[in-house]
Scaffold this motif. Structure first.
Motif, PDB file in Angstrom:
ATOM      1  N   ARG A   1       0.419  -4.247   9.113  1.00  0.00           N
ATOM      2  CA  ARG A   1      -0.177  -3.050   8.499  1.00  0.00           C
ATOM      3  C   ARG A   1      -0.169  -1.868   9.471  1.00  0.00           C
ATOM      4  O   ARG A   1       0.102  -0.734   9.066  1.00  0.00           O
ATOM      5  N   TYR A   2      -0.453  -2.133  10.725  1.00  0.00           N
ATOM      6  CA  TYR A   2      -0.362  -1.052  11.723  1.00  0.00           C
ATOM      7  C   TYR A   2       1.078  -0.527  11.786  1.00  0.00           C
ATOM      8  O   TYR A   2       1.313   0.676  11.856  1.00  0.00           O
ATOM      9  N   LEU A   3       2.022  -1.458  11.784  1.00  0.00           N
ATOM     10  CA  LEU A   3       3.438  -1.057  11.816  1.00  0.00           C
ATOM     11  C   LEU A   3       3.754  -0.157  10.603  1.00  0.00           C
ATOM     12  O   LEU A   3       4.361   0.910  10.753  1.00  0.00           O
ATOM     13  N   ASN A   4       3.322  -0.584   9.424  1.00  0.00           N
ATOM     14  CA  ASN A   4       3.584   0.197   8.208  1.00  0.00           C
ATOM     15  C   ASN A   4       3.050   1.623   8.328  1.00  0.00           C
ATOM     16  O   ASN A   4       3.698   2.585   7.927  1.00  0.00           O
ATOM     17  N   PHE A   5       1.852   1.719   8.875  1.00  0.00           N
ATOM     18  CA  PHE A   5       1.230   3.036   9.005  1.00  0.00           C
ATOM     19  C   PHE A   5       2.004   3.916   9.985  1.00  0.00           C
ATOM     20  O   PHE A   5       2.411   5.033   9.654  1.00  0.00           O
TER      21      PHE A   5
ATOM     22  N   ARG B   1       7.964 -12.948   9.702  1.00  0.00           N
ATOM     23  CA  ARG B   1       8.740 -11.875  10.335  1.00  0.00           C
ATOM     24  C   ARG B   1       8.116 -10.526  10.023  1.00  0.00           C
ATOM     25  O   ARG B   1       7.624 -10.318   8.914  1.00  0.00           O
ATOM     26  N   LEU B   2       8.162  -9.628  10.981  1.00  0.00           N
ATOM     27  CA  LEU B   2       7.744  -8.251  10.731  1.00  0.00           C
ATOM     28  C   LEU B   2       8.905  -7.504  10.073  1.00  0.00           C
ATOM     29  O   LEU B   2      10.074  -7.809  10.337  1.00  0.00           O
ATOM     30  N   THR B   3       8.568  -6.526   9.239  1.00  0.00           N
ATOM     31  CA  THR B   3       9.626  -5.709   8.626  1.00  0.00           C
ATOM     32  C   THR B   3       9.194  -4.251   8.656  1.00  0.00           C
ATOM     33  O   THR B   3       7.992  -3.961   8.645  1.00  0.00           O
ATOM     34  N   VAL B   4      10.171  -3.366   8.687  1.00  0.00           N
ATOM     35  CA  VAL B   4       9.797  -1.959   8.493  1.00  0.00           C
ATOM     36  C   VAL B   4       9.739  -1.710   6.988  1.00  0.00           C
ATOM     37  O   VAL B   4      10.536  -2.241   6.233  1.00  0.00           O
ATOM     38  N   PRO B   5       8.759  -0.914   6.552  1.00  0.00           N
ATOM     39  CA  PRO B   5       8.656  -0.647   5.119  1.00  0.00           C
ATOM     40  C   PRO B   5       9.811   0.241   4.643  1.00  0.00           C
ATOM     41  O   PRO B   5      10.517   0.840   5.449  1.00  0.00           O
ATOM     42  N   HIS B   6       9.979   0.293   3.356  1.00  0.00           N
ATOM     43  CA  HIS B   6      10.959   1.195   2.737  1.00  0.00           C
ATOM     44  C   HIS B   6      10.689   2.637   3.173  1.00  0.00           C
ATOM     45  O   HIS B   6       9.539   3.006   3.400  1.00  0.00           O
ATOM     46  N   LYS B   7      11.745   3.424   3.259  1.00  0.00           N
ATOM     47  CA  LYS B   7      11.510   4.771   3.798  1.00  0.00           C
ATOM     48  C   LYS B   7      10.745   5.685   2.856  1.00  0.00           C
ATOM     49  O   LYS B   7      10.267   6.742   3.276  1.00  0.00           O
ATOM     50  N   ALA B   8      10.569   5.268   1.613  1.00  0.00           N
ATOM     51  CA  ALA B   8       9.759   6.078   0.691  1.00  0.00           C
ATOM     52  C   ALA B   8       8.284   5.661   0.694  1.00  0.00           C
ATOM     53  O   ALA B   8       7.462   6.258   0.004  1.00  0.00           O
TER      54      ALA B   8
ATOM     55  N   PRO C   1       5.763  -1.490   0.091  1.00  0.00           N
ATOM     56  CA  PRO C   1       6.588  -1.497   1.306  1.00  0.00           C
ATOM     57  C   PRO C   1       8.016  -1.971   1.040  1.00  0.00           C
ATOM     58  O   PRO C   1       8.941  -1.597   1.758  1.00  0.00           O
ATOM     59  N   GLU C   2       8.217  -2.786  -0.033  1.00  0.00           N
ATOM     60  CA  GLU C   2       9.578  -3.265  -0.329  1.00  0.00           C
ATOM     61  C   GLU C   2      10.385  -2.205  -1.060  1.00  0.00           C
ATOM     62  O   GLU C   2      11.596  -2.388  -1.262  1.00  0.00           O
ATOM     63  N   GLY C   3       9.748  -1.140  -1.531  1.00  0.00           N
ATOM     64  CA  GLY C   3      10.511  -0.075  -2.169  1.00  0.00           C
ATOM     65  C   GLY C   3      10.449  -0.096  -3.684  1.00  0.00           C
ATOM     66  O   GLY C   3      11.340   0.395  -4.359  1.00  0.00           O
TER      67      GLY C   3
ATOM     68  N   ALA D   1      -4.998  -1.394  -5.785  1.00  0.00           N
ATOM     69  CA  ALA D   1      -5.325  -2.811  -5.627  1.00  0.00           C
ATOM     70  C   ALA D   1      -4.677  -3.406  -4.376  1.00  0.00           C
ATOM     71  O   ALA D   1      -5.251  -4.294  -3.734  1.00  0.00           O
ATOM     72  N   LYS D   2      -3.495  -2.927  -4.009  1.00  0.00           N
ATOM     73  CA  LYS D   2      -2.737  -3.547  -2.914  1.00  0.00           C
ATOM     74  C   LYS D   2      -2.805  -2.804  -1.591  1.00  0.00           C
ATOM     75  O   LYS D   2      -2.344  -3.305  -0.568  1.00  0.00           O
ATOM     76  N   LYS D   3      -3.338  -1.608  -1.632  1.00  0.00           N
ATOM     77  CA  LYS D   3      -3.316  -0.748  -0.451  1.00  0.00           C
ATOM     78  C   LYS D   3      -3.831  -1.477   0.799  1.00  0.00           C
ATOM     79  O   LYS D   3      -3.301  -1.321   1.900  1.00  0.00           O
ATOM     80  N   ALA D   4      -4.857  -2.292   0.594  1.00  0.00           N
ATOM     81  CA  ALA D   4      -5.460  -2.993   1.734  1.00  0.00           C
ATOM     82  C   ALA D   4      -4.542  -4.071   2.317  1.00  0.00           C
ATOM     83  O   ALA D   4      -4.762  -4.542   3.424  1.00  0.00           O
ATOM     84  N   GLU D   5      -3.510  -4.462   1.539  1.00  0.00           N
ATOM     85  CA  GLU D   5      -2.525  -5.402   2.098  1.00  0.00           C
ATOM     86  C   GLU D   5      -1.432  -4.666   2.853  1.00  0.00           C
ATOM     87  O   GLU D   5      -0.669  -5.264   3.612  1.00  0.00           O
ATOM     88  N   TRP D   6      -1.299  -3.374   2.557  1.00  0.00           N
ATOM     89  CA  TRP D   6      -0.139  -2.632   3.040  1.00  0.00           C
ATOM     90  C   TRP D   6      -0.440  -1.687   4.209  1.00  0.00           C
ATOM     91  O   TRP D   6       0.444  -1.382   5.008  1.00  0.00           O
ATOM     92  N   LEU D   7      -1.661  -1.190   4.248  1.00  0.00           N
ATOM     93  CA  LEU D   7      -2.028  -0.241   5.309  1.00  0.00           C
ATOM     94  C   LEU D   7      -3.319  -0.724   5.965  1.00  0.00           C
ATOM     95  O   LEU D   7      -4.113  -1.412   5.326  1.00  0.00           O
ATOM     96  N   PRO D   8      -3.520  -0.390   7.229  1.00  0.00           N
ATOM     97  CA  PRO D   8      -4.730  -0.866   7.916  1.00  0.00           C
ATOM     98  C   PRO D   8      -5.991  -0.421   7.174  1.00  0.00           C
ATOM     99  O   PRO D   8      -6.075   0.712   6.711  1.00  0.00           O
ATOM    100  N   THR D   9      -6.929  -1.314   7.077  1.00  0.00           N
ATOM    101  CA  THR D   9      -8.193  -1.035   6.393  1.00  0.00           C
ATOM    102  C   THR D   9      -9.272  -0.719   7.437  1.00  0.00           C
ATOM    103  O   THR D   9      -9.089  -1.009   8.621  1.00  0.00           O
ATOM    104  N   PRO D  10     -10.378  -0.171   6.984  1.00  0.00           N
ATOM    105  CA  PRO D  10     -11.494   0.038   7.923  1.00  0.00           C
ATOM    106  C   PRO D  10     -11.888  -1.273   8.627  1.00  0.00           C
ATOM    107  O   PRO D  10     -12.232  -1.264   9.807  1.00  0.00           O
ATOM    108  N   GLU D  11     -11.783  -2.399   7.912  1.00  0.00           N
ATOM    109  CA  GLU D  11     -12.114  -3.697   8.528  1.00  0.00           C
ATOM    110  C   GLU D  11     -11.097  -4.036   9.633  1.00  0.00           C
ATOM    111  O   GLU D  11     -11.469  -4.568  10.675  1.00  0.00           O
TER     112      GLU D  11
END
Ligand SMILES: [Fe+2]
Ligand SMILES: [Fe+2]
Length: 475
Positions: free
Chosen positions: A288-292, A389-396, A411-413, A423-433
């Motif tokens: 999630r940190y990577l995605n951000f 594995r870590l992945t870089v998210p889609h560029k969009a 993140p998959e595009g 609903a999914k944001k907390a799986e994709w980007l770092p959360t306050p927790e």
């Protein structure tokens, strides 16, 4: 009366000792720079003596001299890579003409804007990183943070030199303004978005230095092609320092992964809660940190279609990454490039004039370079027998700038609904927790050779010193 012994105090190869105009400009600016450093530079570091690399000349013996110094007394120098009097412009409308030693009147405003925008990022990152020293995971890491901070300070000097030397009064005003904007400030923020984000913890710092300093590499590389020769030569020298910043990020994340993998293997688990309970950072949080950081950083390249990008290229101000190694006509008229757009809720490629798409060209070069390092991170997991594995998210994904701004994308595009995004944001980007958890691990570990429990030691020390070397002497 001059108060500064120029070659001693300000190492340089721009003949500062003979240049009264430049001396006067710097005499006005330098005290304000020191105030800025004291106010918003590394917190609580005034009396530390840090094992730093200082550039005292551009030759191989001089560009990396190591020794313990107080950062306030760091010899911020002004260096241009050696010049070539015969250098020719190698792209754009003036291809084949002599490179410029002075700023052509018709390009003055654009060049100033380019230099100010680059210059603004340098002090911004020091401001973003100012509290990190208080929670360093080791003395080795603390030293690397400070090394980056002083070098970003020197990069500011590099841009201020160009403003003072080539832009007269408005250059001096811009140089002052570079010390007045502040990262994250409500009223007077830094120019670019990513440089107003927080760097709250060391995982963020490593992601920042991996991704965002790499944006620096690509911007500087494009400017290193410039027809304005002093800009090309300054940025070439800055690139030698940038390599270390990206190394800190890449090796930092590798070491975090290595520790996480060890804990997962010890406990025979991939359960994030158990990994966290054992004091390591779970792979989901790292992803999630990577995605951000990835998504915020690729916004820095600007809008996918930009008439400014076309003007900067055609007028010779800013080239492409490795312009000289490309085999096309270096003018690009009539050529096209693919960019993304959303039509009826779906992503589509469309061909646009390449000159207008040069931000996208540079962004795509950056993406290739970023992915290579992420693959090296995955080798750490692979070697440890961890299947994730870590992945870089889609560029969009999570874009705020250009045609893709505001589109809800996984993140998959895959374009997703507002509901699914929420609903999914907390799986994709770092959360306050996530931030709170990572913050809970951040304690200061600064005995030589000791490391916080969430990160593995490095393979080797700095400048062939041992890992447990006294990199920082606390005053
Ligand atoms: Fe920099
Ligand atoms: Fe940097």
């Amino acid at each position: 009366m001059s108060t500064i012994n120029y070659s001693e105090k300000i190492p340089n190869n721009v003949n500062l000792g003979e240049d009264r105009t430049l001396q006067r400009a710097l005499e006005g600016w330098q005290p304000n720079f020191i105030h800025w450093w004291d106010d918003v530079g590394p917190e609580g570091s005034t009396n530390h003596e840090v094992y730093l690399r200082t550039a005292v000349s551009v030759d191989p013996q001089g560009w990396a001299q190591f020794g313990h110094v107080k950062m306030r007394d760091y010899r911020w120098g002004i260096f241009l890579n050696p010049g070539d009097a015969e250098r020719k412009i190698h792209f754009g409308d003036s291809l084949g003409e002599k490179a410029w030693q002075d700023v052509p009147g018709e390009h003055r405003a654009n060049l100033r804007r380019i230099i100010v925008t680059q210059g603004d990022t340098e002090p911004a990152s020091v401001e973003q990183q100012r509290h990190l020293g208080l929670t360093a995971p080791s003395m080795y890491d603390l030293r690397n943070l400070f090394q980056i901070n002083v070098e970003e300070g020197r990069h500011l000097w590099a841009m201020v030199y160009l403003l003072h030397k080539h832009f007269g009064r408005d250059g001096r005003e811009e140089a002052e303004a570079l010390l007045q904007r502040t990262s994250g400030d409500q009223d007077n923020p830094r120019i670019l978005g990513a440089f107003n984000e927080k760097t709250p913890d060391w995982l963020a710092f490593f992601m920042f230095t991996y991704f965002t300093d790499r944006d620096g590499k690509f911007q500087l590389s494009a400017l290193a092609e410039s027809a304005f020769d002093p800009l090309a030569r300054t940025t070439k020298f800055m690139l030698t320092e940038e390599a270390h910043h990206m190394f800190v990020g890449e090796s930092g994340v590798s070491r975090v992964l290595s520790r996480t993998a060890a804990v997962m293997n010890e406990l025979k688990t991939d359960d994030a809660a158990k990994v966290r309970a054992a004091g390591a950072i779970d792979l989901g949080t790292i992803q999630r940190y990577l995605n951000f950081h990835y998504s915020v950083t690729i916004d820095l390249f600007g809008a996918d279609q930009s008439s400014n990008a076309a003007i900067f290229y055609s007028s010779g101000l800013k080239g492409r990454y490795e312009e000289g190694k490309r085999s096309d006509d270096h003018q690009l008229k009539g050529q096209t490039y693919k960019v993304l757009e959303v039509v009826n809720g779906q992503l589509q490629e469309k061909e646009v004039p390449m000159l207008n798409a040069l931000n996208e060209v540079l962004r795509d070069d950056f993406i290739k370079d970023s992915v290579a390092g992420v693959n090296r991170w995955n080798k750490v997991l692979e070697k440890a027998g961890i299947p994730t594995r870590l992945t870089v998210p889609h560029k969009a994904f999570n874009r705020q700038i250009g045609a893709l701004a505001g589109i809800k994308m996984s993140p998959e595009g895959r374009v997703v609904s507002e509901n699914e995004w929420n609903a999914k944001k907390a799986e994709w980007l770092p959360t306050p927790e996530d931030f709170a958890f990572v913050a809970s691990l951040m304690g200061r570990v600064v005995d030589p050779g000791k490391f916080a429990g969430w990160i593995a030691p490095p393979v080797m020390g700095i400048n062939r010193q041992p890992v447990d070397f006294e990199y920082v002497r606390f005053g």
